[in-house]
Design a protein around this motif. Sequence first.
Motif: not given
Length: 61
Positions: A2-3, A5-7, A9-10
């Motif tokens: 899941a980490i 996907g953070e960029p 989302g950013a």
Amino acid sequence: MAILGEPIGAIILAYFLLGEMTTVSQLVGGMIVMISVMIFLKYKAAELEKVMALQEKSNIS
């Protein structure tokens, strides 16, 4: 996973909140990450189904 996907989302938040445009390399990288995460999740779901079937089979016997 899941980490990863953070960029993505950013990038989406930066587009809507700050009005920043994305580059082609960001779009391509985001697509690669999203496809990779989808493949991983599909593999894990199949693995979980296999484990559940084996557990069910062992409980019946």
